[in-house]
Scaffold this motif. Structure first.
Motif, short mmCIF file in Angstrom:
data_model
loop_
_atom_site.label_atom_id
_atom_site.label_comp_id
_atom_site.label_asym_id
_atom_site.label_seq_id
_atom_site.Cartn_x
_atom_site.Cartn_y
_atom_site.Cartn_z
N MET F 1 0.80 -1.20 0.00
CA MET F 1 0.00 0.00 0.00
C MET F 1 0.85 1.27 0.00
O MET F 1 0.40 2.30 0.47
CB MET F 1 -0.91 -0.01 1.20
CG MET F 1 -1.66 -1.35 1.29
SD MET F 1 -3.31 -1.11 1.88
CE MET F 1 -3.00 -0.15 3.35
N GLY F 2 2.05 1.14 -0.52
CA GLY F 2 2.88 2.32 -0.65
C GLY F 2 3.14 2.57 -2.13
O GLY F 2 3.17 1.64 -2.93
N LEU F 3 3.33 3.84 -2.48
CA LEU F 3 3.62 4.20 -3.87
C LEU F 3 4.93 4.96 -3.94
O LEU F 3 5.21 5.81 -3.10
CB LEU F 3 2.52 5.09 -4.44
CG LEU F 3 1.19 4.45 -4.77
CD1 LEU F 3 0.24 5.50 -5.38
CD2 LEU F 3 1.39 3.30 -5.77
N VAL F 4 5.71 4.68 -4.97
CA VAL F 4 6.92 5.44 -5.25
C VAL F 4 6.77 6.05 -6.63
O VAL F 4 6.62 5.32 -7.61
CB VAL F 4 8.17 4.54 -5.21
CG1 VAL F 4 9.43 5.38 -5.43
CG2 VAL F 4 8.24 3.77 -3.91
N ILE F 5 6.82 7.36 -6.71
CA ILE F 5 6.70 8.02 -8.01
C ILE F 5 8.11 8.34 -8.52
O ILE F 5 8.88 9.01 -7.85
CB ILE F 5 5.87 9.32 -7.89
CG1 ILE F 5 4.54 9.05 -7.17
CG2 ILE F 5 5.66 9.94 -9.27
CD1 ILE F 5 3.69 7.98 -7.80
N TRP F 65 12.62 2.38 6.73
CA TRP F 65 12.75 1.60 5.50
C TRP F 65 12.58 2.47 4.25
O TRP F 65 13.34 2.36 3.29
CB TRP F 65 11.70 0.48 5.51
CG TRP F 65 12.10 -0.76 4.78
CD1 TRP F 65 13.33 -1.06 4.26
CD2 TRP F 65 11.27 -1.90 4.51
NE1 TRP F 65 13.31 -2.31 3.69
CE2 TRP F 65 12.07 -2.83 3.83
CE3 TRP F 65 9.94 -2.21 4.77
CZ2 TRP F 65 11.56 -4.08 3.40
CZ3 TRP F 65 9.45 -3.44 4.36
CH2 TRP F 65 10.25 -4.36 3.68
N MET F 66 11.58 3.34 4.29
CA MET F 66 11.26 4.11 3.08
C MET F 66 12.36 5.12 2.73
O MET F 66 12.41 5.59 1.59
CB MET F 66 9.91 4.80 3.23
CG MET F 66 8.72 3.85 3.25
SD MET F 66 8.70 2.66 1.86
CE MET F 66 8.45 3.79 0.49
N VAL F 69 14.33 3.57 0.20
CA VAL F 69 13.62 3.60 -1.08
C VAL F 69 13.75 4.99 -1.73
O VAL F 69 13.95 5.11 -2.95
CB VAL F 69 12.13 3.24 -0.87
CG1 VAL F 69 11.35 3.42 -2.17
CG2 VAL F 69 12.02 1.80 -0.35
N THR F 85 4.40 9.37 9.97
CA THR F 85 2.93 9.41 9.98
C THR F 85 2.36 9.68 11.37
O THR F 85 1.17 9.98 11.49
CB THR F 85 2.35 8.08 9.45
OG1 THR F 85 2.97 7.01 10.17
CG2 THR F 85 2.64 7.92 7.98
N ALA F 141 10.02 -2.31 8.56
CA ALA F 141 8.89 -3.23 8.51
C ALA F 141 7.67 -2.70 7.76
O ALA F 141 6.84 -3.47 7.32
CB ALA F 141 8.47 -3.60 9.95
N THR F 142 7.57 -1.39 7.60
CA THR F 142 6.34 -0.80 7.06
C THR F 142 6.66 0.05 5.84
O THR F 142 7.60 0.84 5.86
CB THR F 142 5.65 0.05 8.15
OG1 THR F 142 5.43 -0.76 9.31
CG2 THR F 142 4.33 0.61 7.66
N VAL F 143 5.85 -0.07 4.80
CA VAL F 143 6.07 0.74 3.61
C VAL F 143 5.19 1.99 3.66
O VAL F 143 4.21 2.07 4.40
CB VAL F 143 5.80 -0.05 2.31
CG1 VAL F 143 6.78 -1.22 2.20
CG2 VAL F 143 4.38 -0.50 2.23
N LEU F 148 4.87 11.59 -3.06
CA LEU F 148 3.50 12.10 -3.00
C LEU F 148 3.54 13.31 -2.05
O LEU F 148 4.46 13.44 -1.25
CB LEU F 148 2.53 11.03 -2.48
CG LEU F 148 2.26 9.88 -3.44
CD1 LEU F 148 1.17 8.96 -2.88
CD2 LEU F 148 1.84 10.38 -4.83
#
Lengths: 229, 229, 229, 229, 229, 229
Positions: F1-5, F65-66, F69, F85, F141-143, F148
């Motif tokens: 449920m994560g997006l990378v643009i 983690w992100m 990314v 968040t 652990a979490t994306v 965005l």
């Protein structure tokens, strides 16, 4: 890399109940002004006053998995004590977990983080002392320890220590000292009955406690009028 | 090295009572938006609304000795105002001191520090505005001043100034200005009765206060739809 | 240099009312744990639970002029959302503005600043979520925007988004997603009925959610006694 | 009612020095992400990096008497750790006490309260990690404990534990685990040399740590362009 | 409704300069541990150490108009002291105002709000003690008072009082007491020279100050080993 | 449920560099006093001054983690902008990630959370604006989303917006407005050169800006001496 300890010692129920009756301020005085948790731990509703045996639960920030583990270790008369490994105000706890704890006879929750569903918890009569009210949900990804000593609200808490909590906040009493503290608290409270009556009758604390001489010795002076600036 | 001033001037009782009736927001507006104490001073229970003459009490951090001294200087209609010489949230004040103050007709306490026994204080109906609720006990080792001017919650307070406190917080009115402020507050309140009725009937503030022209002069524009970003 | 947008889209009333019924915690979970405003936004009285369409209002620090402008843009079922352009805790809002909003059918106020007259607002039953209670009055000198997107409590809010607020705090739901979120919340709530019953009957979450295996896989160990330190 | 313990165990000097070299971040990771003191403990000057054996000192709020007592218990290579029994930011420590500690070979101070004379301490090269810089003087009236366990910055510290402090903050390592932690830290640091070189050469962490598959498994998606809102 | 007082009394320049030399901690001790401003007032660069006569300036939140007015009232050797009428951290002051103050021989700024352009102020060598660094611009719409007493950082400051500021923070000395305080500070400093030498030579404060007996009288006990828990 | 643009628009390099030269205070004024991030975002070392295109990165509390990314999406001249968040001050970022970003030509990091290894980051010359310095490690652990829009420090940031950061803090400029803002900033800066010279020569702002009449119109009065209280 997490440990759950199944059997912890607990104080005698009658000692715990006596401590609940004295309340946080008296208990903390009776044990030499020790054991208070930080003042940011506030009850979600008032009045609320409990005491119980600490089941301790360490959680990762934003992760309430270990609370589910801790529930199983709780017995009637316990208080669940939760602290995150780094500061967090997420809503680790809500009405479903409270339902589970109430089913096990748990008396309340102390959590150095956030709580949610507080309207429901208030209706259910399940008291919580928390750092924040925040609905932020948590994940279930990291394990931690249950029933090992931890620091909550700046105070060291061993599993089985007695937690006393009321409108003034939260206090911890070492299990081995609980009976002695209860006794000291009883004496303190008894001595206050008489004092309260005298003060209500208009006797001044200055006279009741015989403070005038010591104050004068420290250099305190009474003047009829303020000196010119 | 501490001074206690026995005689302080006080405002007229009817002026003080009038100020209590107007409340903090109106009184502070009536005296030109001055005199508010910091917003961290919150009542321990609500609703609560009082006014009284300030008896000022300076205390050392973690030391409530001077509060016992200040009690003797309080008269019916007073409000005790306590400020520590450096920031502290210890529980300087509890039900015994409150009993003593109530016996002397004191109307409430404003303290830029902590308070305890709040369940009991609530039951007794003794209102307190404090920075914290914290059971931490204090010592009796250092003297300070009673009834000299002090800064509490960031506001300068002279002994005998009028303290107005309600659910919105705390405001100080200079004694010499109290009557004039009460008068101004009465006018302000009277003018609000009519406004409230009109607003309740659906008249817009924009029209009631004639703001449209001034807003347009400042460049405010009304559009039917949001412009494309 | 301020804009007021007159027409904004709003979600369907039945969707908004459904979201009010689910409450903040459930709604925020139902939309993927998004949309919470900061936990410093607390209700002035409890319980309080509303949902409505956001009318957004940007104000200068210490200046409530634009709230008067925003009132005119509010319709029945709206929630006014106010944020200052730099941090401020002044009392932007009191009983007169509340009277005006109630006359227009507005359901409540969310303000990342201070509010006053809270005793009266409580009596009137007009709920407010604010950063502070502070009587400090404001001026009317600077214009800003009404019904443009703004950040309030750290969350981005578009005019017409659905604001859900209760004792747990405040959550925003994008207007276009409101119906889907309400549906997801309904499912979540339905699934909780059964869980709550089982938990109340003593079933452990560990078993109900089948967590034991995953916990063990992460290395969690159960011991009968604490290891020697 | 205060105790001073004269003899405390200490870790091996070479282990302590090794831990100083690794620094707070590496040491805390090497012991399983445990042992950090709260982030409000900041160095008065930078860079600063030490490690030493904890001599613990409990003080009353606004009272630095016990620091004078603790000085005598310090030996070369120690770090003095001071915590008040209730929150306080008074300036417990200045250049005279630092002169005394330097004369005894003490490496630095960690204090969950205030410090003063920081210009001089900086010139002297005596590092301090504190909660505040505040000149407020203290009294000498209340005794407490030296070299009993205490909570400082939210972390439990036993006398003789190793304190590691640098620009990132403060970490405590249990004395009995110090050698093992130093070994683990050495391994961690060694493994980072190679990683650092690869990252500097432009290799992505995603590839170096092989994260792409796990990310995709969690549902992460890469899009060339942002989706329409 | 604002007043600007043109002529204020000032302390003798040699007294002011002497106070600068002693620094905040010594001066505050020399006047009985009084006069410190709150610890949130921190210097924008270090080291910095000044003293000067206070020109006081009250500003509205988010409005720096009155600072421009106050500049005209400043003379060589002054320190400008600014406090908002309600809490604000906007950037009231930057390099242009500093240029103006330097042209008038002003020694520094103390402001219970925000400041900006701090890289430039640092280069220019114009010291500022502020509550925040924040670039937020301000308006020029509301008048206030210059050279009337005000509360800044919780301390009452009269125009013409001596402001002493260094890395430890800010202290105010009443103008009429400045000479006596400087004398007391000189004595205190002289006495510290000898103490510092003795402490550096390894003499313990316990012996230098003769504390052992008083500590024992308060019940402090020395044990060779920690008692079993 | 994560997006990378992957592809985001960026402003022209010469515009970005021009904005860096003007600095935060000037840029924020030039765009109408908008776009500042909260003042709690402070640089880890000073002086530091950059501008670059925002690559936005949403992270879970205690989970970095992100960021790994996001690194892949960074290009020369970018600034990485990270927001959790829910509030968190863990040390999401250290010298290894900085090495990776420097290898990609990234100019700095803005993070509404904690950072660690700051001694090394300072040596490397990689500037960071953060909410806290804290060594606390994070999990993976979490994306979440990369590139965005997100809210960081209370400001809405779109990927590709220009981030300007210096000793005064952080400001965001909308990409589409960057050229116009740079032009306005240039004009503002040019106008200040002349003003600075005049102010340095002793011309008063009151005269330079022609404020005397407007002040008098608002009721400001100059008195030679303070009125009797």
């Amino acid at each position: 890399m997490g440990l759950v300890i199944r059997n912890i010692p607990r104080a005698a129920p009658e000692v715990i109940d006596a401590l609940a009756g004295f309340g946080v301020a008296t208990v903390h005085e009776a044990q030499g002004r020790n054991g208070l948790l930080a003042s940011h731990l506030r009850p979600i509703y008032r009045p609320a006053a409990i005491a119980g045996s600490a089941v301790t639960c360490e959680v990762a920030p934003g992760d309430n998995w270990m609370i589910h583990v801790a529930v199983e270790q709780c017995r009637p008369g316990d208080v669940l004590v939760v602290a995150p490994t780094s500061p967090c105000e997420d809503g680790y706890f809500g009405d479903l977990l409270a339902t589970s704890l109430m089913a096990r006879g748990v008396r309340g929750l102390v959590i150095d983080a956030g709580v949610r569903d507080i309207a429901m918890l208030t209706e259910m009569g399940f008291p919580v002392w928390s750092k924040a009210v925040f609905a932020q949900g948590t994940v279930k990804a990291t394990v931690g320890n249950v029933n090992l000593p931890l620091v909550c609200g700046g105070a060291l808490i061993h599993p089985g220590d007695v937690i006393v909590a009321d409108d003034d906040g939260v206090c911890v009493v070492r299990r081995a000292e609980a009976a002695a503290v209860a006794e000291a608290a009883a004496k303190r409270e008894a001595s206050e009955v008489d004092k309260r009556a005298k003060l209500a009758a208009g006797v001044l604390g200055l006279d009741l406690y015989g403070m005038r001489e010591a104050l004068a010795a420290k250099g305190l002076k009474w003047l009829d009028e303020a000196p010119d600036e």
